[in-house]
Motif scaffolding. Structure first.
Motif, PDB file in Angstrom:
ATOM      1  N   MET A 248       5.175   1.127   6.448  1.00  0.00           N
ATOM      2  CA  MET A 248       6.259   0.463   5.718  1.00  0.00           C
ATOM      3  C   MET A 248       7.516   0.339   6.580  1.00  0.00           C
ATOM      4  O   MET A 248       8.252  -0.636   6.478  1.00  0.00           O
TER       5      MET A 248
ATOM      6  N   PHE B   6       0.010   6.649  10.136  1.00  0.00           N
ATOM      7  CA  PHE B   6      -1.374   6.161  10.057  1.00  0.00           C
ATOM      8  C   PHE B   6      -2.029   6.024  11.427  1.00  0.00           C
ATOM      9  O   PHE B   6      -3.003   5.289  11.586  1.00  0.00           O
TER      10      PHE B   6
ATOM     11  N   GLY C 274      -3.907   8.640  -2.129  1.00  0.00           N
ATOM     12  CA  GLY C 274      -3.401   7.699  -1.138  1.00  0.00           C
ATOM     13  C   GLY C 274      -4.502   7.147  -0.243  1.00  0.00           C
ATOM     14  O   GLY C 274      -4.454   5.988   0.174  1.00  0.00           O
TER      15      GLY C 274
ATOM     16  N   VAL D 288      -5.946   4.096  -1.626  1.00  0.00           N
ATOM     17  CA  VAL D 288      -5.118   2.900  -1.442  1.00  0.00           C
ATOM     18  C   VAL D 288      -5.288   2.348  -0.021  1.00  0.00           C
ATOM     19  O   VAL D 288      -5.437   1.141   0.179  1.00  0.00           O
TER      20      VAL D 288
ATOM     21  N   ILE E 263       0.118  -1.901  -7.474  1.00  0.00           N
ATOM     22  CA  ILE E 263      -0.235  -0.938  -8.529  1.00  0.00           C
ATOM     23  C   ILE E 263      -1.289  -1.516  -9.476  1.00  0.00           C
ATOM     24  O   ILE E 263      -2.117  -0.792 -10.015  1.00  0.00           O
TER      25      ILE E 263
ATOM     26  N   MET F 140      -4.790  -0.646  -8.512  1.00  0.00           N
ATOM     27  CA  MET F 140      -5.062   0.783  -8.329  1.00  0.00           C
ATOM     28  C   MET F 140      -5.941   1.334  -9.443  1.00  0.00           C
ATOM     29  O   MET F 140      -5.602   1.230 -10.613  1.00  0.00           O
TER      30      MET F 140
ATOM     31  N   CYS G 273       9.183   3.521   0.963  1.00  0.00           N
ATOM     32  CA  CYS G 273       9.193   2.459  -0.056  1.00  0.00           C
ATOM     33  C   CYS G 273       9.800   2.926  -1.365  1.00  0.00           C
ATOM     34  O   CYS G 273       9.983   2.118  -2.278  1.00  0.00           O
TER      35      CYS G 273
ATOM     36  N   ASN H 254       5.658  -3.754  -5.840  1.00  0.00           N
ATOM     37  CA  ASN H 254       6.066  -3.172  -4.559  1.00  0.00           C
ATOM     38  C   ASN H 254       4.850  -2.652  -3.793  1.00  0.00           C
ATOM     39  O   ASN H 254       3.914  -2.130  -4.391  1.00  0.00           O
ATOM     40  N   ILE H 255       4.929  -2.762  -2.474  1.00  0.00           N
ATOM     41  CA  ILE H 255       3.859  -2.220  -1.632  1.00  0.00           C
ATOM     42  C   ILE H 255       4.198  -0.787  -1.240  1.00  0.00           C
ATOM     43  O   ILE H 255       5.338  -0.481  -0.873  1.00  0.00           O
ATOM     44  N   CYS H 256       3.190   0.087  -1.340  1.00  0.00           N
ATOM     45  CA  CYS H 256       3.289   1.457  -0.817  1.00  0.00           C
ATOM     46  C   CYS H 256       2.042   1.678   0.009  1.00  0.00           C
ATOM     47  O   CYS H 256       0.939   1.669  -0.524  1.00  0.00           O
ATOM     48  N   ARG H 257       2.205   1.833   1.306  1.00  0.00           N
ATOM     49  CA  ARG H 257       1.020   1.984   2.166  1.00  0.00           C
ATOM     50  C   ARG H 257       0.466   3.408   2.130  1.00  0.00           C
ATOM     51  O   ARG H 257      -0.717   3.607   2.410  1.00  0.00           O
ATOM     52  N   CYS H 258       1.303   4.407   1.839  1.00  0.00           N
ATOM     53  CA  CYS H 258       0.770   5.771   1.688  1.00  0.00           C
ATOM     54  C   CYS H 258      -0.121   5.848   0.453  1.00  0.00           C
ATOM     55  O   CYS H 258      -1.020   6.674   0.393  1.00  0.00           O
ATOM     56  N   GLY H 259       0.193   5.023  -0.544  1.00  0.00           N
ATOM     57  CA  GLY H 259      -0.683   4.968  -1.705  1.00  0.00           C
ATOM     58  C   GLY H 259      -0.291   5.881  -2.850  1.00  0.00           C
ATOM     59  O   GLY H 259      -1.116   6.617  -3.388  1.00  0.00           O
ATOM     60  N   THR H 260       0.975   5.808  -3.270  1.00  0.00           N
ATOM     61  CA  THR H 260       1.450   6.681  -4.354  1.00  0.00           C
ATOM     62  C   THR H 260       1.222   6.084  -5.739  1.00  0.00           C
ATOM     63  O   THR H 260       1.701   6.628  -6.724  1.00  0.00           O
ATOM     64  N   PHE H 261       0.520   4.957  -5.832  1.00  0.00           N
ATOM     65  CA  PHE H 261       0.460   4.211  -7.091  1.00  0.00           C
ATOM     66  C   PHE H 261      -0.005   5.035  -8.293  1.00  0.00           C
ATOM     67  O   PHE H 261       0.511   4.858  -9.399  1.00  0.00           O
TER      68      PHE H 261
END
Lengths: 732, 150
Positions: free
Chosen positions: A349, A401, A642, A645, A676, A679, B100, B129-136
C-alpha cells in the motif's frame, strides 16, 4: 538506537516510540510507584544503561525490547517482545519496543544477528537468541538483587518485574536494579521456560503498535519531514533492458518549486519543494527511452518460452521416487492437465520510498526496509562512504510482502542526495513507478500427469514445472549445478539441507517425478509473500483433486491415504475439513487443500457458490494451522485471514502482462485487489502441537487458491486452470 | 492564499490551486495521517471527510473547495482516538501494517454517520478501500462493533 524514534516525546503505553536516550529526560511523566509512595521524579536521574542488547529497562520499569526484524504488519514486533518479556519476567503492560540500527549492529559485532525479515522467519529463526536475551537480563537483575541483599540467587523469585526474597522479606523493582545488573558478567548458560509455563507468550496479547495506526500519529517513512527537506519523484526506464536516450530538462525546470532535474543511471529525477510539484514536473518532462532489444517484447513471447519448457526433455529433478514412466504405462487410467501462474506485483500500500542525507562526513537513510543490513550495504555502495560513516533508520513498513527485501529504491535516494549535498531528500515512487519496477512473482506453467490403478489409488505422478527461477536472477551463487531447489518449495524430499527442511513434500507417492524446466524471461523476479509455495500448492492440490475425482474417491480420504506417515499434516487437514463442513449433505460446494510450508502445517476448506453472472462467490473458508509453538494466537489468526486476501487477490485478479517491453498494468484500476465485498468469512483453527517453531505469515496463502478452485469444481464441474480468474463466467 | 477549514482550524493554503487536497494536507499542512496509495481514487488510503462525506482526496483539487467546507482528517476524527470506530479498531486489533487504515476508518466513520445501522450489504456497497495485508474480516466485525459503541 534509532534516532527516528528518539525524537518523539510520546511515551504512551501503546506507542513504540519510547526512546532510550531521551527517556531519562522525560520518563518523569510516568509513575510506576505504588500510590502510598511519594512519586519519584525520574527525570532528575541519569538514564539507565541497557541490561543487555535486547533489554533496556527505565527507572519506571518500562521495558524497551530491541527488535532487529522489521515490522510490516505481520506482528513480529509483538511476538518477539512477548518471547523476551516471558523470559525476562517483566510486567507485559510496561513493554514497548524500538529498532536498533544496522549501523549499530555492525559496530557491536552483530549482537542482534540478522535484520532480514522474510520467509515467515521473524520468530522461527530468532526465538532462541531473543529468549536467551530476556533470560540473561532476568538472571543479571536477580543476581544484582541477591548481591545487594546478600542472599543466594536461588532463593530469589521474579514476578511482573519485581524480584523478591521471601526469607528476608526484601523486594526490588527491575528499574532499581538496572545499574548494578548492567555491571555483571552476562551468563553463558540459560534455562528457558517450558512453553507449558508461559504466561505472556502463547497468549493472545494485543499488538504493541496499534494505537498510532488509528490516529494518523504513526510516521511511516513516506511521512517523514526534516527541516529544509526536498522531495523527489523518479521515472526509471520502463522497458526491459532499455536505457534513457534523452530528456528535455527545460520543461520541468520552468515549473513551480522545481529545484533540480537529474539523470540517475537510466532514470529521470525531478527534485522540488513538494512531491506534488516534483511529480507534476516529471509528468510534464519530455523523455525518450531507447528500448533496445526488448522494445517489442510481449507476453506472447513469455508464453511461448514457457510452453517450450513444458515439452522439454532436459529438466532439473527436485524430487523423485520409484519408476514413474513404467507406472504410468501400467496405469489403469491416466489424466493430464496444464496450469499456469502469472507474473504478479507485490503492490504494497505504501509505494517504495526512502529519505537520504549525504554530506562529505556521512550518509544517513530513513526507509521502510525488510532488511536493514542490506539497505545499509546499498547505502555504503551508493554513497561512496565507508560503512562507519553510514547508517539506516528503519520505520514501520506500509506493507512489505518481500518487495522491501530489495534495496533498489535506497540506492536511488542516496544517489540523488549525493547530488543535493547537505539536504534531506525524500524519494517517493508514484504508484505507476511501483507497478513498473517490481521484483515480480516468478511466472511458471505446470504440466501434471497422473496414473491410477483399478482401485483408484495413485500409482504415478509426474509434475513438470516450466518457468522462472528467482535464484537464477537474484542469487545465482545459490544454484546447485544450475538447479534452483527453491523452485520446488513444498515439493522437496527431506534431508537435502537444514535450510530446505521447511520446504518438503509430505505426501507419499509410490512412483513420482517432480522436475523443473528452467525458462527465464527477462523480467526481474523476486520473493513474493509465499514465494514458490503458492503456485506449487495450486498445481499439486488442484491436480490431486482432479485425480480424486477421476478415481471416484472422496477428496479428503484420497489425500489422507497418502498422509499416513504424516499425522500432523493429516490432523490439520481433518480439522479444516471437519470444521468446514466437509462431507455435509447440505448442497453446499466445498474444496480442500493442505501443505507444509515455512515450517508450519496448514489446510483450508473453502465453500463457494456461483453468482448469476457466472462469477465466484467465496462464502467461507475454514483454515487450520499447526505452527508448533503459537506465540500469539490472535495474531496468527490475523495472518491467516490476511493470507486469504493476498492469495485470493492473486487468484482472482493478480497478473502483470507485457507489451512493448513493459508491464501493461500501472495502477490498481488495471491491477485489482480484493475488496471487502469479495472477502469470505474466515474461521481459523490454531492447533499448536508444540516441539517446533513454524512461520505463519505465508503458508496459508498457498492453500487459499486451490481450496477455492476445488470448490468451484464442486459447484460447476469445471476445472479452473488458467489464472487469474478475473470475472470469467465459470460455467462456460 | 486560500483559507481551508481543517479539523476545526482555519488554515492558509499558499500554493497551486490544482494541488490535490491530499498533497496540500500532507505537504503544506503537515497532516500526514492521510496516505497516498494510488493517486487515482482507486484504493481509498487518502479518504477524508468533506462536510461529513467520505472523499478520496488524491483527486480532489484545492480549486474545487470554496473554503467554508468542514474538512476532517484522521487527526481530527477524535481528540484522543476515542471515536467509536477507533475504539472498535483497538478492541479487535484490526490494523496490520496500518497504512490503509486511516482511509479505512474515515470511510467507515462516514458510512456509520450516514447509516448507523449499516448492514453487510451496505458495507459491501460502500467500503471499497484496498487493504493488501487483508484486514477485511476484522474490518467487517469492527464496523458492526462500532455500531454498538456509537
Amino acid at each position: 538506537m534509532n534516532k527516528l524514534f528518539n525524537t518523539s516525546p510520546n511515551l504512551s503505553r501503546r506507542s513504540f516510540i519510547v526512546a532510550t536516550s531521551a527517556a531519562g529526560l522525560s520518563v518523569g511523566v510516568l509513575n510506576a510507584c505504588a500510590p502510598s509512595e511519594k512519586p519519584v521524579d525520574y527525570s532528575q536521574l541519569p538514564p539507565n544503561p541497557e541490561v543487555n542488547a535486547w533489554v533496556h529497562i527505565h527507572h519506571d520499569d518500562t521495558v524497551t525490547v530491541r527488535i532487529a526484524r522489521s515490522e510490516m504488519g505481520q506482528g513480529t514486533v509483538t511476538g518477539l517482545s512477548q518471547l523476551v518479556a516471558e523470559e525476562l519476567g517483566c510486567d507485559w503492560d510496561k513493554v514497548t519496543f524500538e529498532f536498533p540500527t544496522p549501523g549499530e549492529n555492525q559496530r557491536r559485532d552483530r549482537v542482534w544477528g540478522s535484520f532480514s525479515t522474510g520467509g515467515s522467519s521473524g520468530i522461527r529463526r530468532s526465538h532462541q537468541y531473543v529468549r536467551e536475551g530476556g533470560a540473561a537480563a532476568r538472571m543479571m537483575l536477580t543476581e544484582a538483587a541477591a548481591n545487594q541483599w546478600d542472599v543466594p540467587v536461588s532463593e530469589c523469585t521474579v514476578e511482573k518485574g519485581v524480584i523478591s526474597h521471601k526469607g528476608s522479606r526484601k523486594s526490588a523493582r527491575f528499574g532499581e536494579l538496572v545499574v548494578a545488573a548492567s555491571k555483571l558478567m552476562p551468563p553463558t548458560e540459560f534455562k528457558l521456560k517450558d512453553s507449558k509455563d508461559w504466561i505472556i507468550s502463547g497468549k493472545s496479547k494485543q499488538r504493541l503498535d496499534t494505537a498510532d495506526k488509528l490516529t494518523g500519529a504513526l510516521k511511516y517513512a513516506s511521512d517523514l519531514t526534516f527541516p529544509g527537506m526536498l522531495n523527489a519523484s523518479i521515472k526509471d526506464c520502463p522497458i526491459l533492458g532499455g536505457t534513457l536516450k534523452s530528456f528535455d530538462a527545460s520543461v520541468p525546470e520552468a515549473m513551480p518549486g522545481v529545484k533540480k532535474v537529474l539523470q540517475i543511471d537510466n532514470a529521470v529525477v525531478v527534485v522540488a519543494d513538494t512531491w506534488w510539484q516534483a511529480n507534476s514536473a516529471l509528468e510534464a518532462t519530455p523523455i525518450e527511452w531507447d528500448g533496445g532489444k526488448l522494445a517489442s517484447y510481449s507476453s506472447d513471447e513469455i508464453n511461448a518460452l514457457l510452453d517450450d519448457g513444458l515439452e522439454a526433455s532436459e529438466t532439473f529433478t527436485g524430487n523423485k521416487g520409484g519408476d514413474v514412466d513404467a507406472a504410468m504405462k501400467a496405469a489403469a487410467k491416466t489424466i493430464e492437465a496444464t496450469y499456469n501462474f502469472p507474473t504478479q506485483n507485490h503492490a504494497t500500500m505504501e509505494p517504495m520510498n526512502a529519505t537520504a542525507l549525504w554530506t562529505p562526513e556521512k550518509c544517513e537513510v530513513w526507509c521502510p526496509t525488510q532488511n536493514g543490513e542490506a539497505a545499509l550495504r546499498e547505502t555504503v555502495t551508493a554513497s561512496g562512504h565507508p560503512i562507519e560513516k553510514c547508517d539506516v533508520y528503519k520505520t514501520i513498513l506500509g506493507g512489505g510482502f518481500g518487495r522491501r527485501g530489495m534495496s533498489d529504491y535506497v540506492g536511488q535516494a542516496v544517489k540523488i542526495a549525493k547530488e543535493m549535498q547537505g539536504k534531506h531528500i525524500k524519494l517517493q515512487w508514484s504508484r505507476e513507478e511501483d507497478m513498473l519496477h517490481g521484483f515480480y512473482h516468478p511466472i511458471t506453467k505446470c504440466k501434471l500427469k497422473g496414473g491410477l490403478d483399478v482401485d483408484g489409488n495413485i500409482t504415478a505422478l509426474d509434475i513438470k514445472i516450466s518457468g522462472q527461477s528467482i535464484l537464477a536472477a537474484l542469487m545465482p551463487q545459490a544454484l546447485v549445478e544450475g538447479a534452483d531447489y527453491a523452485t520446488f518449495q513444498g515439493l522437496l524430499p527431506a534431508g537435502l539441507s537444514d535450510r530446505l527442511e521447511d520446504q518438503t513434500l509430505k505426501y507419499s507417492f509410490p512412483n513420482f517425478h517432480i522436475h523443473h524446466a528452467m525458462r527465464n524471461p527477462p523480467i526481474r523476479p523476486g520473493f513474493w509473500r509465499g514465494v514458490n509455495l503458492n503456485q506449487n500448492t495450486l498445481y499439486l492440490e488442484s491436480f490431486l483433486d482432479e485425480m480424486a475425482h477421476a478415481a471416484g474417491e472422496d477428496a479428503l480420504d484420497f489425500r489422507l491415504a497418502m498422509l499416513k506417515d504424516e499425522p500432523k499434516m493429516a490432523a490439520v487437514l481433518k480439522a479444516a475439513a471437519d470444521k468446514g463442513g466437509w462431507g455435509s449433505n447440505d448442497g453446499k460446494h466445498r474444496g480442500l487443500a493442505n501443505i507444509y510450508g515455512f515450517g508450519s502445517y496448514v489446510a483450508a476448506c473453502a465453500e463457494v457458490s456461483i453468482n448469476n453472472d457466472g462469477t465466484v462467490k467465496i462464502n467461507k473458508i475454514t483454515a487450520a494451522t499447526d505452527p508448533g509453538h503459537a506465540v500469539n494466537p490472535q495474531q496468527i489468526a490475523a495472518q491467516v485471514e490476511g493470507s486469504f486476501v493476498y492469495g485470493l487477490s492473486a487468484m482472482l485478479f493478480g497478473e502483470i502482462t507485457y507489451k512493448d517491453g513493459q508491464p501493461e498494468q500501472r495502477n490498481f484500476d488495471t491491477y485489482n485487489s480484493m475488496r471487502i465485498k469479495d472477502m469470505p468469512k474466515v474461521e481459523t483453527i490454531v492447533m499448536p502441537s508444540g516441539g517446533f517453531w513454524g512461520g505463519v505469515g505465508e503458508p496459508t496463502i498457498a492453500v487459499a487458491a486451490p481450496a477455492v478452485v476445488n470448490a468451484i469444481f464442486s459447484a460447476t464441474g469445471k476445472r479452473v486452470r488458467k489464472f487469474p480468474i478475473n470475472n470469467r463466467d465459470l460455467r462456460v | 492564499m486560500i483559507k481551508l477549514n481543517v479539523n476545526g482550524k482555519k488554515l492558509d493554503f499558499d500554493g497551486d490551486e490544482n494541488t490535490p487536497l491530499l498533497w496540500a494536507l500532507r505537504e503544506q499542512l503537515g497532516l500526514t495521517g492521510t496516505k497516498y496509495g494510488c493517486g487515482i481514487a482507486e484504493c481509498g488510503a487518502c479518504t477524508v471527510h468533506i462536510d461529513g462525506q467520505a472523499v478520496r482526496s488524491c483527486v480532489y483539487p484545492i480549486a474545487a473547495l470554496e473554503g467554508s467546507e468542514e474538512i476532517t482528517t484522521i487527526e481530527g476524527l477524535s481528540k484522543d482516538g476515542s471515536h467509536p470506530v477507533q475504539q472498535a479498531w483497538t478492541e479487535l486489533d484490526i490494523p496490520q501494517c496500518g497504512y490503509c487504515q486511516a482511509g479505512m476508518i474515515m470511510a467507515v466513520s462516514a458510512l456509520l454517520k450516514e447509516n448507523p445501522n449499516a448492514t453487510d450489504q451496505d458495507i459491501d456497497d460502500t467500503i471499497t478501500n484496498i487493504c493488501r495485508c487483508g484486514t477485511f474480516a476484522r474490518v467487517r466485525k469492527g464496523i458492526h462493533l462500532a455500531k454498538k459503541k456509537a
